[in-house]
Motif scaffolding. Structure first.
Motif, PDB file in Angstrom:
ATOM      1  N   SER A 175       0.831  -1.202   0.000  1.00 57.81           N
ATOM      2  CA  SER A 175       0.000   0.000   0.000  1.00 57.81           C
ATOM      3  C   SER A 175       0.867   1.254   0.000  1.00 57.81           C
ATOM      4  CB  SER A 175      -0.917  -0.002   1.222  1.00 57.81           C
ATOM      5  OG  SER A 175      -1.554   1.247   1.322  1.00 57.81           O
ATOM      6  N   ALA A 176       1.884   1.242   0.858  1.00 56.71           N
ATOM      7  CA  ALA A 176       2.718   2.439   0.991  1.00 56.71           C
ATOM      8  C   ALA A 176       3.546   2.689  -0.268  1.00 56.71           C
ATOM      9  CB  ALA A 176       3.623   2.297   2.204  1.00 56.71           C
ATOM     10  N   VAL A 177       4.149   1.620  -0.785  1.00 57.74           N
ATOM     11  CA  VAL A 177       5.021   1.792  -1.947  1.00 57.74           C
ATOM     12  C   VAL A 177       4.177   1.823  -3.207  1.00 57.74           C
ATOM     13  CG1 VAL A 177       6.865   0.745  -3.292  1.00 57.74           C
ATOM     14  CG2 VAL A 177       6.908   0.602  -0.794  1.00 57.74           C
ATOM     15  N   LEU A 215       2.965   4.658  -6.790  1.00 59.34           N
ATOM     16  CA  LEU A 215       3.352   5.739  -7.697  1.00 59.34           C
ATOM     17  C   LEU A 215       4.028   6.868  -6.915  1.00 59.34           C
ATOM     18  CD1 LEU A 215       0.071   5.869  -9.801  1.00 59.34           C
ATOM     19  CD2 LEU A 215       2.311   5.127 -10.600  1.00 59.34           C
ATOM     20  N   GLY A 216       3.628   6.996  -5.657  1.00 62.93           N
ATOM     21  CA  GLY A 216       4.229   8.022  -4.809  1.00 62.93           C
ATOM     22  C   GLY A 216       5.735   7.852  -4.693  1.00 62.93           C
ATOM     23  N   ASN A 217       6.208   6.623  -4.730  1.00 62.59           N
ATOM     24  CA  ASN A 217       7.652   6.382  -4.604  1.00 62.59           C
ATOM     25  C   ASN A 217       8.367   6.427  -5.942  1.00 62.59           C
ATOM     26  OD1 ASN A 217       6.011   4.955  -2.549  1.00 62.59           O
ATOM     27  ND2 ASN A 217       8.006   4.684  -1.605  1.00 62.59           N
ATOM     28  N   TYR A 242      -8.673   8.832  -9.171  1.00 64.96           N
ATOM     29  CA  TYR A 242      -7.664   9.482 -10.007  1.00 64.96           C
ATOM     30  C   TYR A 242      -6.348   8.712 -10.020  1.00 64.96           C
ATOM     31  CZ  TYR A 242      -5.479  11.812  -5.940  1.00 64.96           C
ATOM     32  OH  TYR A 242      -4.840  12.077  -4.761  1.00 64.96           O
ATOM     33  N   TYR A 243      -6.118   7.930  -8.958  1.00 63.53           N
ATOM     34  CA  TYR A 243      -4.903   7.104  -8.938  1.00 63.53           C
ATOM     35  C   TYR A 243      -4.927   6.116 -10.105  1.00 63.53           C
ATOM     36  CZ  TYR A 243      -1.035   4.891  -6.315  1.00 63.53           C
ATOM     37  OH  TYR A 243       0.182   4.413  -5.899  1.00 63.53           O
ATOM     38  N   SER A 244      -6.117   5.597 -10.402  1.00 61.52           N
ATOM     39  CA  SER A 244      -6.192   4.592 -11.461  1.00 61.52           C
ATOM     40  C   SER A 244      -6.021   5.216 -12.850  1.00 61.52           C
ATOM     41  CB  SER A 244      -7.507   3.814 -11.375  1.00 61.52           C
ATOM     42  OG  SER A 244      -8.567   4.679 -11.611  1.00 61.52           O
ATOM     43  N   PHE A 268       3.188  12.105   3.889  1.00 61.62           N
ATOM     44  CA  PHE A 268       1.838  11.613   4.192  1.00 61.62           C
ATOM     45  C   PHE A 268       1.322  10.705   3.093  1.00 61.62           C
ATOM     46  CE2 PHE A 268      -0.429  13.177   7.823  1.00 61.62           C
ATOM     47  CZ  PHE A 268       0.407  14.154   8.320  1.00 61.62           C
ATOM     48  N   PHE A 269       1.398  11.219   1.869  1.00 64.50           N
ATOM     49  CA  PHE A 269       0.854  10.478   0.737  1.00 64.50           C
ATOM     50  C   PHE A 269       1.571   9.148   0.591  1.00 64.50           C
ATOM     51  CE2 PHE A 269       0.538   9.362  -3.762  1.00 64.50           C
ATOM     52  CZ  PHE A 269      -0.821   9.475  -3.954  1.00 64.50           C
ATOM     53  N   SER A 270       2.898   9.210   0.713  1.00 60.65           N
ATOM     54  CA  SER A 270       3.685   8.028   0.445  1.00 60.65           C
ATOM     55  C   SER A 270       3.455   6.939   1.490  1.00 60.65           C
ATOM     56  CB  SER A 270       5.160   8.419   0.394  1.00 60.65           C
ATOM     57  OG  SER A 270       5.910   7.366  -0.117  1.00 60.65           O
ATOM     58  N   LEU A 271       3.219   7.357   2.719  1.00 59.64           N
ATOM     59  CA  LEU A 271       3.010   6.350   3.764  1.00 59.64           C
ATOM     60  C   LEU A 271       1.534   5.925   3.858  1.00 59.64           C
ATOM     61  CD1 LEU A 271       5.346   5.231   5.317  1.00 59.64           C
ATOM     62  CD2 LEU A 271       4.727   6.597   7.279  1.00 59.64           C
ATOM     63  N   SER A 272       0.703   6.484   3.032  1.00 60.49           N
ATOM     64  CA  SER A 272      -0.744   6.197   3.025  1.00 60.49           C
ATOM     65  C   SER A 272      -1.404   6.450   4.385  1.00 60.49           C
ATOM     66  CB  SER A 272      -1.062   4.742   2.627  1.00 60.49           C
ATOM     67  OG  SER A 272      -0.314   4.268   1.562  1.00 60.49           O
ATOM     68  N   VAL A 273      -0.949   7.442   5.142  1.00 55.75           N
ATOM     69  CA  VAL A 273      -1.616   7.674   6.428  1.00 55.75           C
ATOM     70  C   VAL A 273      -2.721   8.718   6.289  1.00 55.75           C
ATOM     71  CG1 VAL A 273       0.247   6.989   7.983  1.00 55.75           C
ATOM     72  CG2 VAL A 273       0.130   9.351   7.206  1.00 55.75           C
ATOM     73  N   GLY A 332      -7.587   6.027   6.158  1.00 56.58           N
ATOM     74  CA  GLY A 332      -8.430   4.893   6.556  1.00 56.58           C
ATOM     75  C   GLY A 332      -7.954   3.582   5.944  1.00 56.58           C
ATOM     76  N   ILE A 333      -6.868   3.655   5.190  1.00 59.41           N
ATOM     77  CA  ILE A 333      -6.387   2.454   4.517  1.00 59.41           C
ATOM     78  C   ILE A 333      -5.614   1.566   5.482  1.00 59.41           C
ATOM     79  CG2 ILE A 333      -4.749   1.651   2.784  1.00 59.41           C
ATOM     80  CD1 ILE A 333      -5.653   4.162   1.184  1.00 59.41           C
ATOM     81  N   MET A 334      -4.658   2.164   6.166  1.00 58.98           N
ATOM     82  CA  MET A 334      -3.894   1.383   7.128  1.00 58.98           C
ATOM     83  C   MET A 334      -4.801   0.945   8.287  1.00 58.98           C
ATOM     84  SD  MET A 334      -1.103   0.915   5.806  1.00 58.98           S
ATOM     85  CE  MET A 334       0.271   1.479   4.829  1.00 58.98           C
TER      86      MET A 334
HETATM   87  N1  PHE Z   1       1.181   5.482  -0.725  1.00 59.03           N
HETATM   88  C1  PHE Z   1       0.859   5.236  -2.080  1.00 59.03           C
HETATM   89  C2  PHE Z   1       1.970   5.691  -2.974  1.00 59.03           C
HETATM   90  O1  PHE Z   1       3.015   6.005  -2.514  1.00 59.03           O
HETATM   91  C3  PHE Z   1      -0.347   5.945  -2.545  1.00 59.03           C
HETATM   92  C4  PHE Z   1      -1.489   5.825  -1.681  1.00 59.03           C
HETATM   93  C5  PHE Z   1      -2.054   6.946  -1.215  1.00 59.03           C
HETATM   94  C6  PHE Z   1      -1.951   4.595  -1.330  1.00 59.03           C
HETATM   95  C7  PHE Z   1      -3.094   6.873  -0.398  1.00 59.03           C
HETATM   96  C8  PHE Z   1      -2.985   4.520  -0.507  1.00 59.03           C
HETATM   97  C9  PHE Z   1      -3.542   5.664  -0.037  1.00 59.03           C
HETATM   98  O2  PHE Z   1       1.814   5.740  -4.156  1.00 59.03           O
END
Ligand code: PHE
Length: 449
Positions: free
Chosen positions: A19-21, A23-25, A101-103, A224-229, A232-234
């Motif tokens: 989840s964390a890793v 597109l953000g990374n 939008y991620y998709s 924040f985005f990268s760690l998915s915090v 509500g996902i984690m």
């Molecule tokens: N953390 C994910 C990333 O780095 C993106 C993401 C954001 C996943 C929010 C879940 C929730 O790309």
């Protein structure tokens, strides 16, 4: 109905890291590094990940695992009959927006993976301009991005329908090690290119005079985005984690995995960028314009291109699966629908919103909400406002609403682990005092901007 759980420690970790890793990374982090001054940005990012986001992640996991329910119900289960219940709406709404939008960007990685498979990026036939044009034409066109958004979301839904253990966990267990190997291989190729040293210096020799307010804000948002915090996902994933797992350790591994991937991805990209005398400041086009040019120029570039875009696709999928699961878990547990029907509903809603996002790069580019295209609006709304509000609710809830004994109880797995005070105290302090203030500042500046 008995809830499904992750079946093993490794599986749970791979799902969380998956989840964390994302597109953000692989996509966002390298270009943010490039546009925000290199190593100094990375230092700030590390600081924010470990000092701020990690405690928030821990708090989110404590609430999630203790509640043993979906993200919508978590607050309500732990504080029944209070207005906290409404926080649950946000915990489900934000991921639904994000996955839409991620998709779309996930769809772009499908396109570039297919292009690389056709050896579109081999043999010196491109210039930076033709590749820039190719990317621009592609994202502003109508059908291909839509078709690929549809496919990407379809694969995501397919994995989620498989269930927590046989879908999400299995997928992560296979994909994350694969992803790691690919990214390391590309990094090795990149750092051994002639002139790569300059790129490494850019990544690891900080010039602290580059740090200013906007750079800090960018690093914080990225963390924040990268760690998915805050999404509500984690929270959802940790509700599937066994009561025997150590939350502090799991969250630490997740943060480390996220950080390591961000660094290796940068090592895969920046040295090559410098080696070819290109600018690191290409912004969002770095991965889709600059890199293909590099691939087309370098020995074995065709193969590296395939590997890179495969990695991008895999990373995006393991993240989108986690975001998608939040909506599905809600429908299954709160509306008593089957997993399949739930996935179809989440698919339908996010598919439609995603279509509008995708078209906002082309035919709908003139349609603005508060001065932003639909894509940018949803991106900024979720990153600047919803995610931060979510994070604020989580830290206030765990820091102030939950009883300290309960937090300690969850942290020590019902007392079966010794309470490591040297760890717990600073963590609890951050959750209670530092995090709410920091998050509030970001929230206010996000809303203002
Ligand atoms: N953390 C994910 C990333 O780095 C993106 C993401 C954001 C996943 C929010 C879940 C929730 O790309």
């Amino acid at each position: 109905m008995k809830r499904e759980n992750f079946s093993s420690r490794f599986g749970a970790l791979m799902a969380m890291a998956g989840s964390a890793v994302g597109l953000g990374n692989l996509w966002r982090f390298p270009y943010m590094v490039g546009t925000n001054g290199g190593a100094a940005f990375i230092c700030l990012y590390v600081l924010f990940v470990f000092l701020l986001c990690l405690p928030i992640l821990c708090a989110e996991m404590i609430a999630g695992r203790r509640s043993q329910t979906n993200a919508f119900r978590t607050f309500d289960r732990l504080a029944p009959g209070t207005p906290w219940k409404w926080g649950g709406v946000l915990m489900v709404l934000t991921p639904m927006i994000v996955v839409s939008y991620y998709s779309v960007i996930g769809g772009w990685s499908v396109e570039y993976f297919m292009k690389s498979m056709m050896f579109d990026f081999t043999g010196n036939v491109h210039t930076r301009e033709t590749l820039g044009g190719m990317f621009g034409d592609y994202i502003s066109s109508v059908w291909r991005p839509l078709a690929e958004h549809t496919v990407f979301l379809g694969i995501t839904a397919f994995v989620v329908v498989g269930g927590v253990k046989n879908g999400i966990e299995k997928f992560g267990k296979v994909m994350m090690p694969l992803l790691f190997l690919i990214v390391v291989a590309i990094a090795v190729r990149s750092v051994t290119l002639p002139g790569a040293g300059e790129g490494l210096a850019y990544l690891f020799r900080p010039d602290f005079s580059m740090i200013d307010g906007p750079v800090c804000a960018a690093a914080l948002g990225q963390a924040f985005f990268s760690l998915s915090v805050g999404f509500g996902i984690m929270m959802t994933y940790s509700s599937y984690i066994s009561r025997k797992e150590n939350i502090a350790v799991s969250s630490m591994y997740t943060a480390i995995a996220d950080f390591v991937f961000a660094i290796i991805a940068s090592c895969a990209i920046m040295p090559a960028v410098f080696s070819f005398g290109l600018s690191p400041q290409a912004g969002p086009g770095l991965v889709f314009e600059t890199l293909p040019f590099i691939f087309s120029q370098m020995p074995m570039g065709g193969l590296i291109a395939i590997l890179f875009f495969l990695a991008l696709l895999v990373a995006a999928l393991t993240s989108s699966v986690s975001i998608f699961e939040v909506g599905v878990a809600y429908l299954v547990e709160e509306r008593h629908l089957s997993r399949k029907v739930s996935a179809i509903i989440v698919y339908a809603v996010t598919w439609i919103v995603g279509i509008i996002c995708s078209l906002s790069f082309g035919p709908l580019s003139g349609f603005h909400i508060l001065g932003n295209t639909v894509f940018d609006f949803l991106d900024r709304l979720s990153a600047d406002v919803l995610m931060t509000t979510g994070a604020l609710l989580i830290v206030l809830f765990v820091g102030w609403k939950m009883k300290r004994e309960d937090v300690e109880d969850e942290f020590t797995n019902g007392g079966s682990l010794p309470l490591n005070k040297g760890l717990f105290r600073p963590l609890y302090f951050v959750v209670r005092y530092l995090a709410p203030v920091a998050v509030l500042i970001i929230l206010v500046s996000g809303v203002v901007s």
